[in-house]
Design a protein around this motif. Structure first.
Motif, PDB file in Angstrom:
ATOM      1  N   SER A 199       0.808  -1.213   0.000  1.00 46.21           N
ATOM      2  CA  SER A 199       0.000   0.000   0.000  1.00 46.21           C
ATOM      3  C   SER A 199       0.848   1.273   0.000  1.00 46.21           C
ATOM      4  CB  SER A 199      -0.945   0.020   1.206  1.00 46.21           C
ATOM      5  OG  SER A 199      -0.213   0.140   2.407  1.00 46.21           O
ATOM      6  N   PHE A 200       2.177   1.141   0.271  1.00 46.84           N
ATOM      7  CA  PHE A 200       3.005   2.348   0.305  1.00 46.84           C
ATOM      8  C   PHE A 200       4.399   2.189  -0.277  1.00 46.84           C
ATOM      9  CE2 PHE A 200       3.623   0.248   4.396  1.00 46.84           C
ATOM     10  CZ  PHE A 200       4.993   0.291   4.580  1.00 46.84           C
ATOM     11  N   LEU A 201       4.855   0.948  -0.561  1.00 43.93           N
ATOM     12  CA  LEU A 201       6.240   0.783  -0.996  1.00 43.93           C
ATOM     13  C   LEU A 201       6.411   0.040  -2.312  1.00 43.93           C
ATOM     14  CD1 LEU A 201       9.272   1.172  -0.398  1.00 43.93           C
ATOM     15  CD2 LEU A 201       9.185  -0.900   0.972  1.00 43.93           C
ATOM     16  N   ASN A 202       5.745  -1.085  -2.480  1.00 45.10           N
ATOM     17  CA  ASN A 202       6.086  -1.864  -3.658  1.00 45.10           C
ATOM     18  C   ASN A 202       4.912  -2.280  -4.546  1.00 45.10           C
ATOM     19  OD1 ASN A 202       5.135  -3.929  -2.032  1.00 45.10           O
ATOM     20  ND2 ASN A 202       7.166  -4.723  -1.583  1.00 45.10           N
ATOM     21  N   HIS A 203       3.850  -1.516  -4.511  1.00 46.07           N
ATOM     22  CA  HIS A 203       2.785  -1.637  -5.522  1.00 46.07           C
ATOM     23  C   HIS A 203       2.198  -0.241  -5.682  1.00 46.07           C
ATOM     24  CE1 HIS A 203       0.157  -3.709  -8.197  1.00 46.07           C
ATOM     25  NE2 HIS A 203      -0.930  -3.485  -7.485  1.00 46.07           N
ATOM     26  N   GLN A 204       1.443   0.189  -4.713  1.00 49.80           N
ATOM     27  CA  GLN A 204       1.096   1.605  -4.617  1.00 49.80           C
ATOM     28  C   GLN A 204       2.226   2.257  -3.828  1.00 49.80           C
ATOM     29  OE1 GLN A 204      -2.928   3.442  -3.667  1.00 49.80           O
ATOM     30  NE2 GLN A 204      -1.992   3.366  -1.632  1.00 49.80           N
ATOM     31  N   MET A 205       2.628   3.468  -4.222  1.00 44.80           N
ATOM     32  CA  MET A 205       3.733   4.122  -3.531  1.00 44.80           C
ATOM     33  C   MET A 205       3.304   5.456  -2.967  1.00 44.80           C
ATOM     34  SD  MET A 205       6.778   3.295  -6.117  1.00 44.80           S
ATOM     35  CE  MET A 205       6.664   1.747  -7.007  1.00 44.80           C
ATOM     36  N   ASP A 206       3.823   5.745  -1.793  1.00 42.55           N
ATOM     37  CA  ASP A 206       3.589   7.017  -1.136  1.00 42.55           C
ATOM     38  C   ASP A 206       4.738   7.948  -1.527  1.00 42.55           C
ATOM     39  OD1 ASP A 206       3.659   9.173   0.652  1.00 42.55           O
ATOM     40  OD2 ASP A 206       2.829   7.987   2.293  1.00 42.55           O
ATOM     41  N   PRO A 207       4.482   8.923  -2.413  1.00 43.96           N
ATOM     42  CA  PRO A 207       5.582   9.771  -2.891  1.00 43.96           C
ATOM     43  C   PRO A 207       6.204  10.622  -1.792  1.00 43.96           C
ATOM     44  CG  PRO A 207       3.480  10.590  -3.698  1.00 43.96           C
ATOM     45  CD  PRO A 207       3.203   9.275  -3.021  1.00 43.96           C
ATOM     46  N   PHE A 208       5.424  11.010  -0.793  1.00 44.51           N
ATOM     47  CA  PHE A 208       5.973  11.813   0.299  1.00 44.51           C
ATOM     48  C   PHE A 208       6.916  10.970   1.151  1.00 44.51           C
ATOM     49  CE2 PHE A 208       1.806  13.476  -0.861  1.00 44.51           C
ATOM     50  CZ  PHE A 208       2.186  14.730  -1.297  1.00 44.51           C
ATOM     51  N   LEU A 209       6.544   9.712   1.374  1.00 50.14           N
ATOM     52  CA  LEU A 209       7.421   8.788   2.079  1.00 50.14           C
ATOM     53  C   LEU A 209       8.687   8.538   1.266  1.00 50.14           C
ATOM     54  CD1 LEU A 209       8.035   6.771   4.375  1.00 50.14           C
ATOM     55  CD2 LEU A 209       6.753   5.061   3.061  1.00 50.14           C
ATOM     56  N   MET A 210       8.550   8.340  -0.048  1.00 49.68           N
ATOM     57  CA  MET A 210       9.723   8.101  -0.896  1.00 49.68           C
ATOM     58  C   MET A 210      10.690   9.286  -0.838  1.00 49.68           C
ATOM     59  SD  MET A 210       9.423   5.103  -2.008  1.00 49.68           S
ATOM     60  CE  MET A 210       8.175   4.442  -0.929  1.00 49.68           C
ATOM     61  N   ARG A 211      10.141  10.502  -0.825  1.00 49.33           N
ATOM     62  CA  ARG A 211      10.993  11.694  -0.732  1.00 49.33           C
ATOM     63  C   ARG A 211      11.775  11.680   0.582  1.00 49.33           C
ATOM     64  NH1 ARG A 211       7.752  16.913  -1.100  1.00 49.33           N
ATOM     65  NH2 ARG A 211       7.095  16.191   0.946  1.00 49.33           N
ATOM     66  N   GLU A 212      11.099  11.332   1.669  1.00 51.49           N
ATOM     67  CA  GLU A 212      11.774  11.285   2.977  1.00 51.49           C
ATOM     68  C   GLU A 212      12.820  10.173   3.018  1.00 51.49           C
ATOM     69  OE1 GLU A 212      11.590  13.719   5.205  1.00 51.49           O
ATOM     70  OE2 GLU A 212      10.293  14.627   3.690  1.00 51.49           O
ATOM     71  N   ILE A 213      12.536   9.044   2.382  1.00 55.21           N
ATOM     72  CA  ILE A 213      13.515   7.954   2.283  1.00 55.21           C
ATOM     73  C   ILE A 213      14.757   8.438   1.550  1.00 55.21           C
ATOM     74  CG2 ILE A 213      13.950   5.748   1.108  1.00 55.21           C
ATOM     75  CD1 ILE A 213      11.040   4.973   1.966  1.00 55.21           C
ATOM     76  N   GLY A 214      14.562   9.129   0.439  1.00 52.10           N
ATOM     77  CA  GLY A 214      15.695   9.682  -0.315  1.00 52.10           C
ATOM     78  C   GLY A 214      16.521  10.636   0.515  1.00 52.10           C
ATOM     79  N   ARG A 215      15.849  11.491   1.266  1.00 57.69           N
ATOM     80  CA  ARG A 215      16.555  12.452   2.123  1.00 57.69           C
ATOM     81  C   ARG A 215      17.336  11.748   3.233  1.00 57.69           C
ATOM     82  NH1 ARG A 215      11.684  16.966   2.468  1.00 57.69           N
ATOM     83  NH2 ARG A 215      12.158  17.901   0.441  1.00 57.69           N
ATOM     84  N   GLU A 216      16.739  10.701   3.784  1.00 59.57           N
ATOM     85  CA  GLU A 216      17.414   9.955   4.862  1.00 59.57           C
ATOM     86  C   GLU A 216      18.662   9.247   4.344  1.00 59.57           C
ATOM     87  OE1 GLU A 216      17.777   8.837   8.879  1.00 59.57           O
ATOM     88  OE2 GLU A 216      16.392  10.274   7.967  1.00 59.57           O
ATOM     89  N   PHE A 217      18.552   8.610   3.168  1.00 56.51           N
ATOM     90  CA  PHE A 217      19.734   7.948   2.605  1.00 56.51           C
ATOM     91  C   PHE A 217      20.813   8.976   2.245  1.00 56.51           C
ATOM     92  CE2 PHE A 217      17.139   4.018   1.344  1.00 56.51           C
ATOM     93  CZ  PHE A 217      17.648   3.275   2.389  1.00 56.51           C
ATOM     94  N   LYS A 218      20.398  10.144   1.755  1.00 57.10           N
ATOM     95  CA  LYS A 218      21.387  11.193   1.458  1.00 57.10           C
ATOM     96  C   LYS A 218      22.136  11.564   2.730  1.00 57.10           C
ATOM     97  CE  LYS A 218      22.124  15.905  -0.025  1.00 57.10           C
ATOM     98  NZ  LYS A 218      21.537  17.184  -0.391  1.00 57.10           N
ATOM     99  N   ALA A 219      21.413  11.762   3.821  1.00 63.14           N
ATOM    100  CA  ALA A 219      22.053  12.127   5.090  1.00 63.14           C
ATOM    101  C   ALA A 219      23.008  11.024   5.568  1.00 63.14           C
ATOM    102  CB  ALA A 219      20.992  12.405   6.149  1.00 63.14           C
ATOM    103  N   LEU A 220      22.587   9.774   5.427  1.00 65.31           N
ATOM    104  CA  LEU A 220      23.412   8.655   5.901  1.00 65.31           C
ATOM    105  C   LEU A 220      24.692   8.476   5.082  1.00 65.31           C
ATOM    106  CD1 LEU A 220      20.590   6.061   6.608  1.00 65.31           C
ATOM    107  CD2 LEU A 220      22.132   7.057   8.308  1.00 65.31           C
ATOM    108  N   PHE A 221      24.601   8.748   3.776  1.00 59.29           N
ATOM    109  CA  PHE A 221      25.740   8.471   2.883  1.00 59.29           C
ATOM    110  C   PHE A 221      26.370   9.736   2.300  1.00 59.29           C
ATOM    111  CE2 PHE A 221      23.277   4.500   2.835  1.00 59.29           C
ATOM    112  CZ  PHE A 221      24.277   3.584   3.131  1.00 59.29           C
ATOM    113  N   ALA A 222      26.103  10.887   2.900  1.00 53.78           N
ATOM    114  CA  ALA A 222      26.560  12.172   2.361  1.00 53.78           C
ATOM    115  C   ALA A 222      28.075  12.253   2.172  1.00 53.78           C
ATOM    116  CB  ALA A 222      26.079  13.312   3.251  1.00 53.78           C
ATOM    117  N   GLU A 223      28.835  11.591   3.012  1.00 50.03           N
ATOM    118  CA  GLU A 223      30.305  11.691   2.966  1.00 50.03           C
ATOM    119  C   GLU A 223      30.950  10.669   2.029  1.00 50.03           C
ATOM    120  OE1 GLU A 223      31.675  14.287   4.581  1.00 50.03           O
ATOM    121  OE2 GLU A 223      29.610  14.765   5.145  1.00 50.03           O
TER     122      GLU A 223
END
Length: 192
Positions: A24-48
């Motif tokens: 319902s939010f990840l791998n069929h229907q996707m929550d774009p706001f959640l996906m944006r936050e996931i992208g931001r979190e991975f950027k923060a984790l791997f920024a260096e």
């Protein structure tokens, strides 16, 4: 990641044999706001890590992968599971077993998209036994590039994937780690 945990609690469905349904939010229907936050979190984790590309497998890894690539301002590559008439030569090929689908797929990436010396972040929706991550890592290494890290949206910590990847020397960052799916209930690591 609180938003992701809430989605898992509120919308995730535990099925038999350690399977968590999050369609319902990840791998069929996707929550774009959640996906944006996931992208931001991975950027923060791997920024260096000086990442030059993000790599995932079609299709469930594409949404978190593209949002991570967007945040990092680098291209996304997705390994294809299906044979393509246009992708037949100059390709990297690896076999990957899917725990959820209980089948082995050949994944392919065109050699022109990963160059020697690049720093590649692998992003995927789930980590169970590590098969997908290892397959993608082998492709990166065949190209003469480096695996800068492995970003996982949902990790099933009760399966051996994380330990195997860490033992192989990879950095693994999971946004949500699940300790158990017993009795049709999600228990997160640290809440056992």
């Amino acid at each position: 990641m609180k938003l992701l945990k809430q989605k898992v609690i509120n919308e995730g469905i535990v099925l038999a044999k350690g399977v968590l349904k999050v369609d319902s939010f990840l791998n069929h229907q996707m929550d774009p706001f959640l996906m944006r936050e996931i992208g931001r979190e991975f950027k923060a984790l791997f920024a260096e890590e000086k990442i030059t590309k993000v790599l995932t497998i079609e299709s469930s890894g594409i949404a978190p992968g593209i949002m991570t690539a967007l945040e990092l301002e680098v291209p996304l590559i997705f390994a294809r599971k299906q044979k393509s008439l246009t992708l037949t030569e100059d390709i990297y090929v690896e076999k990957v077993y899917s725990f959820t689908k209980r089948e082995t797929n050949e994944i392919t990436v065109s050699k022109k998209f990963i160059a020697p010396g690049e720093r590649v972040l692998i992003v995927d929706d789930f980590l169970a036994n590590g098969e997908a991550a290892f397959g993608l890592a082998r492709i990166v290494e065949q190209a003469g590039a480096a695996v800068a890290g492995i970003g996982i949206v949902i990790e099933k910590s009760f399966q051996p994937g994380r330990d195997l990847l860490l033992k192989a020397g990879y950095r693994v960052e999971s946004l949500v780690r699940i300790a158990s799916l017993e009795d049709e209930r999600v228990v997160f690591v640290g809440e056992e």
